[in-house]
Scaffold this motif. Structure first.
Motif, short mmCIF file in Angstrom:
data_model
loop_
_atom_site.label_atom_id
_atom_site.label_comp_id
_atom_site.label_asym_id
_atom_site.label_seq_id
_atom_site.Cartn_x
_atom_site.Cartn_y
_atom_site.Cartn_z
N LEU A 96 -7.09 -0.89 9.79
CA LEU A 96 -5.83 -1.61 9.96
C LEU A 96 -4.64 -0.67 9.86
N HIS A 97 -4.68 0.22 8.87
CA HIS A 97 -3.59 1.17 8.68
C HIS A 97 -3.53 2.16 9.84
N HIS A 98 -4.69 2.62 10.28
CA HIS A 98 -4.75 3.59 11.37
C HIS A 98 -4.19 3.00 12.67
N ARG A 99 -4.58 1.77 12.97
CA ARG A 99 -4.09 1.13 14.19
C ARG A 99 -2.58 0.95 14.15
N LEU A 100 -2.05 0.67 12.97
CA LEU A 100 -0.61 0.51 12.84
C LEU A 100 0.11 1.85 13.03
N LEU A 112 -8.66 -7.39 -11.71
CA LEU A 112 -8.39 -6.00 -11.34
C LEU A 112 -8.96 -5.68 -9.95
N TYR A 113 -10.19 -6.13 -9.70
CA TYR A 113 -10.84 -5.78 -8.43
C TYR A 113 -10.20 -6.51 -7.24
N ILE A 114 -10.19 -7.84 -7.30
CA ILE A 114 -9.65 -8.60 -6.19
C ILE A 114 -8.13 -8.46 -6.13
N GLY A 115 -7.50 -8.30 -7.30
CA GLY A 115 -6.06 -8.06 -7.32
C GLY A 115 -5.69 -6.78 -6.59
N THR A 116 -6.56 -5.77 -6.67
CA THR A 116 -6.33 -4.52 -5.94
C THR A 116 -6.39 -4.77 -4.44
N LEU A 117 -7.31 -5.61 -4.00
CA LEU A 117 -7.42 -5.94 -2.57
C LEU A 117 -6.16 -6.68 -2.10
N VAL A 118 -5.66 -7.57 -2.93
CA VAL A 118 -4.42 -8.28 -2.60
C VAL A 118 -3.26 -7.29 -2.49
N ALA A 119 -3.19 -6.35 -3.43
CA ALA A 119 -2.12 -5.36 -3.43
C ALA A 119 -2.17 -4.48 -2.18
N THR A 120 -3.38 -4.07 -1.78
CA THR A 120 -3.53 -3.23 -0.60
C THR A 120 -3.03 -3.96 0.64
N SER A 121 -3.40 -5.23 0.77
CA SER A 121 -2.95 -6.03 1.91
C SER A 121 -1.43 -6.25 1.86
N ALA A 122 -0.91 -6.49 0.65
CA ALA A 122 0.52 -6.75 0.50
C ALA A 122 1.36 -5.53 0.88
N VAL A 123 0.91 -4.34 0.47
CA VAL A 123 1.67 -3.13 0.81
C VAL A 123 1.61 -2.88 2.32
N LEU A 144 1.47 -5.22 4.54
CA LEU A 144 2.42 -6.19 5.08
C LEU A 144 3.85 -5.67 4.93
N ILE A 145 4.17 -5.10 3.78
CA ILE A 145 5.50 -4.52 3.56
C ILE A 145 5.77 -3.40 4.56
N THR A 146 4.73 -2.62 4.86
CA THR A 146 4.87 -1.54 5.84
C THR A 146 5.27 -2.10 7.20
N ARG A 147 4.60 -3.16 7.63
CA ARG A 147 4.90 -3.76 8.93
C ARG A 147 6.33 -4.34 8.96
N ILE A 148 6.72 -4.98 7.86
CA ILE A 148 8.07 -5.54 7.78
C ILE A 148 9.11 -4.42 7.88
N HIS A 149 8.85 -3.31 7.19
CA HIS A 149 9.77 -2.17 7.24
C HIS A 149 9.87 -1.63 8.66
N LEU A 150 8.75 -1.51 9.33
CA LEU A 150 8.76 -1.00 10.71
C LEU A 150 9.45 -1.98 11.66
N ASP A 206 -2.44 -9.60 7.74
CA ASP A 206 -2.17 -9.25 6.34
C ASP A 206 -1.99 -10.49 5.48
N VAL A 207 -1.20 -11.44 5.97
CA VAL A 207 -0.96 -12.67 5.21
C VAL A 207 -2.26 -13.45 5.02
N SER A 208 -3.07 -13.51 6.07
CA SER A 208 -4.36 -14.22 5.99
C SER A 208 -5.25 -13.60 4.94
N MET A 209 -5.30 -12.26 4.91
CA MET A 209 -6.14 -11.58 3.94
C MET A 209 -5.63 -11.79 2.51
#
Length: 210
Positions: free
Chosen positions: A79-83, A127-138, A140-146, A167-170
Motif C-alpha cells: 500500500l505504501h509503495h503504490r502510494l 498492543l498488537y491490533i492497536g499497532t495495525l490501527v496505527a499503521t493504517s492511520a498514519v 491515511l494521514i500521509t494521503r491526506i497530506h498529499l 485505509d479507513v476500511s482497515m
C-alpha cells in the motif's frame, strides 16, 4: 535530522527516491526480524533433543504469529509503495509522517514476539491490533497530506480517495477485530479474519467520501 533541516524551506525540493529506498530497507529488516523468535526456538529445542515435530508443536503459536505479521507487513508495504510511486518530492512534514509510519512497522516484530511467547491477555491484543490501527492511520494521514500538497506528487485525486477508503476500511475492521478479541478472549486473533470484509466496507466508505 537536525532542527535547521526541519525548518529549511529548501527541504521541499529534495527528491523522494532516497526516502523510498530507506522505507524499503526498514520494512525488509522488520520482516526479517520476525523470524528471530523462531530461530531461538530451534536452539532451545536442539538443546532439549526435541524432534522436528516437537519443535513445530511447541512453536505453533509463534509460527502463527510470524505468518500473520509477515503477511500484514507485506500488505502495508505494498500500500505504501503504490502510494509513493507517485511522490516526487519530500517536505519536512511528509518526511516526519513517513518516519512515524516506519516506527509502527519496526514495532511489529516486538508485538509479534509477545503474541507467540507470552500468555494472552487484553493488553497484548491492544498492543498488537492497536499497532495495525496505527499503521493504517498514519498511511491515511500521509494521503491526506498529499491531497493538500499536489505539488509533491502526480497521483490523481481519485487514486488518493480510493486509497483513503482502503485505509479507513482497515482502521474500522482492525477496530472490530480488537473489540471481538477483547469481548470474547477465546477467539484470540481469529478476529483478524474480518479483514476479508475490506472490499464491502471500502464500498461503503467510498460512498461516504463522495
Amino acid at each position: 535530522m537536525s532542527e535547521d533541516v526541519v525548518r529549511d524551506p529548501g527541504f521541499r525540493g529534495l527528491s523522494a527516491e532516497r526516502t523510498k529506498a530507506f522505507v524499503d530497507a526498514v520494512v525488509a529488516i522488520a520482516m526479517t526480524l520476525l523470524i528471530l523468535p523462531l530461530m531461538e526456538g530451534v536452539t532451545e529445542s536442539a538443546g532439549h533433543d526435541h524432534t522436528t515435530w516437537e519443535w513445530l508443536v511447541d512453536q505453533r503459536e509463534q509460527l502463527q504469529s510470524f505468518v500473520i505479521s509477515f503477511v500484514l507487513i507485506a500488505m502495508f508495504w505494498m500500500l505504501h509503495h503504490r502510494l509513493f510511486v507517485a511522490v516526487q518530492r519530500m517536505t519536512a512534514a511528509l518526511t516526519w509522517i513517513t518516519i512515524g509510519w516506519m516506527l509502527t512497522i519496526v514495532w511489529m516484530p516486538v508485538v509479534t514476539a509477545l503474541t507467540g511467547q507470552v500468555d494472552d491477555d487484553p493488553l497484548q491484543k491492544i498492543l498488537y491490533i492497536g499497532t495495525l490501527v496505527a499503521t493504517s492511520a498514519v498511511l491515511l494521514i500521509t494521503r491526506i497530506h498529499l491531497a493538500r500538497h499536489p505539488d509533491l506528487h502526480d497521483a490523481s485525486r481519485a487514486d488518493l480517495r480510493a486509497g483513503m477508503s482502503i485505509d479507513v476500511s482497515m482502521i474500522v475492521l482492525f477496530g472490530v477485530a480488537l473489540a471481538v478479541g477483547l469481548l470474547w478472549p477465546a477467539v484470540g486473533y481469529a478476529g483478524l479474519f474480518v479483514m476479508f470484509l475490506t472490499g464491502p466496507v471500502q464500498s461503503v466508505v467510498v460512498r461516504i467520501l463522495r
